[in-house]
Scaffold this motif. Structure first.
Motif, short mmCIF file in Angstrom:
data_model
loop_
_atom_site.label_atom_id
_atom_site.label_comp_id
_atom_site.label_asym_id
_atom_site.label_seq_id
_atom_site.Cartn_x
_atom_site.Cartn_y
_atom_site.Cartn_z
N ASP A 204 0.84 -1.20 0.00
CA ASP A 204 0.00 0.00 0.00
C ASP A 204 0.87 1.25 0.00
OD1 ASP A 204 -2.29 -1.53 -0.01
OD2 ASP A 204 -2.60 -1.41 2.16
N ARG B 286 1.24 4.11 -2.96
CA ARG B 286 1.02 5.54 -2.69
C ARG B 286 2.24 6.36 -3.12
NH1 ARG B 286 -1.00 3.69 2.27
NH2 ARG B 286 0.95 4.31 3.29
N THR B 287 3.43 5.89 -2.76
CA THR B 287 4.65 6.62 -3.08
C THR B 287 4.89 6.65 -4.59
OG1 THR B 287 5.58 5.88 -0.97
CG2 THR B 287 7.11 6.83 -2.56
#
Length: 287
Positions: free
Chosen positions: A251, A255-256
């Motif tokens: 996750d 996101r990064t």
């Protein structure tokens, strides 16, 4: 004794043209005439004609009434290509999220599938020349070629997948600590990082599609080299993404990655629009 097959002449011309297009050797506004190219590469017009047809099919050339020209994306096309890049790369991590064992639940990608022949240890297809990585960047080259997966990495994971990501992590840690000059090799290193992560997800078709996107936006990137600040940010983002993947925090990795790609897209589009405005301004004034 087994003879190694020779690379067909048309294939050699194709690779040379592909390389020179990526390096900006061929002027985007000049027609790619068969006769001139045949003289440049020391071949007849037939292999040149075959190579141009392949490059057009690859989306790297445009056909105008008077012949072929290097592909030049419009600003909206540039945005679309970056959007496609985001979809492809996000899908790689999403694929891992739906695989019970993460990287370990996928078929291993052979280590030799990752080319390592350029100055930064990457494939030289996007560069105009090759150099010896061990001479120019000894510590970087050593990190890429000899780094072993972390012993704390879960045994359930396939080490061939993890090893490729681990090499990228060590490579970008080296670049963070030893910032290189922004050049074609840095762009190749950035592209290879993203292709390696996508290939580690186990779907080679996704990685091939990403390679095509890279090839189509590379001429723009080659002209607009990143600043030292953006190189530092790139390194930090790459390190964070690789670390999250190796820790199994998919996750956070996603996101990064999305933040990284969205920022890159916004930067490239802003710079492209600004360049067009400056061009219009230049046409409106004179010395």
């Amino acid at each position: 004794m087994v003879r190694r097959g020779r690379i067909p002449l048309s294939e050699r011309v194709y690779r040379a043209l592909q390389r020179d297009l990526a390096a900006g050797v061929l002027v985007p506004t000049e027609r790619l005439g068969e006769e001139r190219l045949a003289e440049t590469y020391g071949v007849s017009r037939t292999p040149v004609r075959e190579a141009l047809a392949r490059l057009f099919a690859d989306g790297l050339l445009e056909r105008h009434p008077d012949g072929f020209y290097p592909y030049r994306p419009r600003v909206d096309e540039l945005g679309d290509l970056y959007e496609l890049r985001i979809v492809l790369e996000a899908r790689g991590i999403q694929r891992l999220q739906t695989t019970p064992a993460g990287l370990g639940g996928l078929d291993p990608i052979p280590v030799e599938a990752y080319p390592q022949d350029s100055a930064y240890g990457y494939a030289s297809g996007s560069r105009a020349h090759d150099t010896d990585g061990a001479t120019e960047y000894p510590a970087y080259g050593a990190a890429r070629h000899t780094a072993s997966p972390s012993p704390t990495f879960a045994a359930a994971h396939r080490l061939q997948d993890a090893a490729a990501v681990r090499r990228e992590l060590e490579a970008w840690r080296y670049l963070r600590d030893n910032p290189p000059e922004p050049d074609a090799d840095l762009i190749a290193a950035d592209e290879q990082f993203h292709i390696t992560l996508l290939a580690a997800a186990g779907n080679s078709a996704l990685a091939d599609a990403l390679s095509t996107v890279h090839a189509r936006v590379r001429p723009v990137r080659a002209i607009d080299m990143p600043t030292a600040e953006r190189v530092a940010a790139m390194a930090e983002d790459h390190i964070a993404i690789a670390e999250y993947l190796l820790m199994g925090d998919l996750d956070a990795a996603l996101r990064t990655l999305l933040a990284h790609l969205t920022s890159s897209r916004a930067h490239v589009l802003t710079r492209a629009r600004r360049a067009l405005e400056m061009t219009k301004l230049a046409q409106a004034v004179r010395e």
